[in-house]
Design an enzyme around this catalytic site. Structure first.
Site, PDB file in Angstrom:
ATOM      1  N   GLY A 172       9.017 -22.544  56.407  1.00 19.89           N
ATOM      2  CA  GLY A 172      10.170 -22.374  55.716  1.00 19.89           C
ATOM      3  C   GLY A 172      11.281 -22.304  56.761  1.00 19.89           C
ATOM      4  N   GLU A 173      12.155 -21.254  56.432  1.00 20.44           N
ATOM      5  CA  GLU A 173      13.169 -21.082  57.445  1.00 20.44           C
ATOM      6  C   GLU A 173      13.128 -19.556  57.912  1.00 20.44           C
ATOM      7  OE1 GLU A 173      16.450 -21.268  59.574  1.00 20.44           O
ATOM      8  OE2 GLU A 173      16.494 -19.890  58.168  1.00 20.44           O
ATOM      9  N   SER A 174      12.953 -19.493  59.331  1.00 17.14           N
ATOM     10  CA  SER A 174      12.579 -18.130  59.797  1.00 17.14           C
ATOM     11  C   SER A 174      13.705 -17.081  59.486  1.00 17.14           C
ATOM     12  CB  SER A 174      11.783 -18.425  61.167  1.00 17.14           C
ATOM     13  OG  SER A 174      12.882 -19.133  61.871  1.00 17.14           O
TER      14      SER A 174
ATOM     15  N   CYS B  67       4.596 -23.613  61.419  1.00 20.17           N
ATOM     16  CA  CYS B  67       6.212 -23.883  61.633  1.00 20.17           C
ATOM     17  C   CYS B  67       6.846 -22.489  61.670  1.00 20.17           C
ATOM     18  CB  CYS B  67       6.510 -24.849  60.414  1.00 20.17           C
ATOM     19  SG  CYS B  67       7.986 -25.784  60.969  1.00 20.17           S
TER      20      CYS B  67
ATOM     21  N   ARG C 167      13.713 -23.101  68.048  1.00 16.03           N
ATOM     22  CA  ARG C 167      13.860 -23.415  66.893  1.00 16.03           C
ATOM     23  C   ARG C 167      14.371 -24.847  66.815  1.00 16.03           C
ATOM     24  NH1 ARG C 167      16.790 -19.692  63.533  1.00 16.03           N
ATOM     25  NH2 ARG C 167      16.315 -21.036  61.819  1.00 16.03           N
TER      26      ARG C 167
ATOM     27  N   ILE D 213       8.524 -30.749  59.888  1.00 11.15           N
ATOM     28  CA  ILE D 213       9.549 -30.737  59.063  1.00 11.15           C
ATOM     29  C   ILE D 213      10.621 -29.714  59.863  1.00 11.15           C
ATOM     30  CG2 ILE D 213      10.779 -30.040  57.155  1.00 11.15           C
ATOM     31  CD1 ILE D 213       7.967 -30.510  55.758  1.00 11.15           C
ATOM     32  N   ARG D 214      11.569 -30.379  60.477  1.00  7.46           N
ATOM     33  CA  ARG D 214      12.632 -29.478  61.223  1.00  7.46           C
ATOM     34  C   ARG D 214      11.827 -28.654  62.019  1.00  7.46           C
ATOM     35  NH1 ARG D 214      18.040 -26.183  60.218  1.00  7.46           N
ATOM     36  NH2 ARG D 214      19.285 -27.478  62.101  1.00  7.46           N
TER      37      ARG D 214
ATOM     38  N   HIS E  21       2.816 -28.954  59.560  1.00  3.16           N
ATOM     39  CA  HIS E  21       2.318 -28.308  58.201  1.00  3.16           C
ATOM     40  C   HIS E  21       0.938 -28.922  57.536  1.00  3.16           C
ATOM     41  CE1 HIS E  21       6.181 -26.328  56.859  1.00  3.16           C
ATOM     42  NE2 HIS E  21       6.647 -26.978  57.795  1.00  3.16           N
TER      43      HIS E  21
ATOM     44  N   GLU F 132      -0.766 -27.626  55.518  1.00  8.41           N
ATOM     45  CA  GLU F 132      -0.899 -27.343  53.748  1.00  8.41           C
ATOM     46  C   GLU F 132      -0.381 -28.370  53.093  1.00  8.41           C
ATOM     47  OE1 GLU F 132       1.191 -26.096  56.038  1.00  8.41           O
ATOM     48  OE2 GLU F 132       3.307 -26.063  54.599  1.00  8.41           O
TER      49      GLU F 132
HETATM   50  N1  GLN Z   1      13.360 -24.822  61.096  1.00  4.12           N
HETATM   51  C1  GLN Z   1      12.693 -23.921  60.601  1.00  4.12           C
HETATM   52  C2  GLN Z   1      12.930 -22.365  61.360  1.00  4.12           C
HETATM   53  O1  GLN Z   1      13.565 -22.670  62.418  1.00  4.12           O
HETATM   54  C3  GLN Z   1      11.271 -24.242  60.583  1.00  4.12           C
HETATM   55  C4  GLN Z   1      10.904 -25.235  59.691  1.00  4.12           C
HETATM   56  C5  GLN Z   1       9.610 -25.243  59.118  1.00  4.12           C
HETATM   57  O2  GLN Z   1       8.810 -24.332  58.750  1.00  4.12           O
HETATM   58  N2  GLN Z   1       9.328 -26.303  58.233  1.00  4.12           N
HETATM   59  O3  GLN Z   1      12.699 -21.591  60.788  1.00  4.12           O
END
Ligand code: GLN
Length: 229
Positions: A53-55, A87, A110, A169-170, A205, A207
């Site tokens: 997700g986005e930490s 991630c 990150r 993903i990013r 990922h 999952e």
């Molecule tokens: N870019 C996200 C972060 O820095 C991590 C990306 C992801 O979990 N797919 O938290």
């Protein structure tokens, strides 16, 4: 078996589906417990998934319910119980908040592959013993939310059957010189997965694919726990 799933943000339902489908293959009776508040996490939980997700959002979102802190406390009370961080979940293990010490000895940066549109898929080399050879790949139906997995790592079309379908993903990046634990996954020379004792952290990922090797790892680790763990 009771597997806790941090419902912080990001790809959560896919993890639940992945656990339940491999549980069926491994003939394990598993309950996935969705963790939303600190009270949802108790010592009956035997293993944990920290999704991507986005930490930063995850840290902020968990503040009101104290979930992240209770997750860290649970990990400290039960150091042998397995945790799979994917991630952003890997970031939360390597860089926990509130002055806690890292749970994996691995430096991570990150967003170090670039922006969202620099996200990519690539076959990766998994060296974690338990997940070295290809496990069962399971065609997935949409879950209750209509989510379906990405079509990657399809068994029939894979050239290298043992390669793991990496979905980045990013994604964060491990610092190859800052790793003081076992390397379990590589993308070329790049380290993309580590294991530090009972904690597994990957920058991709699993999952979102049909390949269940990492979820199988989690259940197998739980099966090997002793009653005092
Ligand atoms: N870019 C996200 C972060 O820095 C991590 C990306 C992801 O979990 N797919 O938290």
């Amino acid at each position: 078996m009771r597997v806790g799933l941090a419902m912080l943000q990001g790809a959560r339902h896919e993890h639940e589906e992945a656990v339940m489908s491999i549980a069926e293959v491994l003939k394990q009776s598993v309950e996935v417990v969705q963790l939303r508040t600190a009270d949802d996490l108790d010592s009956s939980i035997q293993g944990l998934i920290l999704p991507g997700g986005e930490s930063t959002t995850m840290r902020i979102a968990s503040r009101s319910e104290g979930l992240l802190d209770s997750i860290y406390e649970w990990m400290e009370s039960h150091p042998n119980r397995p945790v799979l961080g994917t991630c952003a979940g890997a970031i939360l293990l390597a860089m926990p908040s509130n002055d806690r010490s890292p749970y994996i000895q691995a430096k991570i940066s990150r967003n170090a592959w670039g922006r969202q549109r620099q996200s990519f898929e690539a076959p990766i080399d998994v060296t974690l013993e338990q997940v070295k050879t290809r496990g069962t790949s399971i065609a997935r139906k949409p879950d209750a939310y209509g989510h379906t997995p990405l079509i990657v790592g399809d068994v029939e079309s894979d050239i290298d059957k043992d390669a793991f379908p990496g979905v980045f993903i990013r994604a964060p990046r491990f610092d190859n010189d800052g790793i003081d634990c076992e390397v379990i996954a590589r993308f070329g020379d790049e380290i993309v997965g580590v294991r530090d004792g009972s904690k597994c952290a990957v920058t991709f990922h699993p999952e979102l694919t049909n390949d269940r090797r990492f979820h199988a790892w989690l259940l197998n680790e739980i099966a090997e726990l002793s009653p005092t763990d």
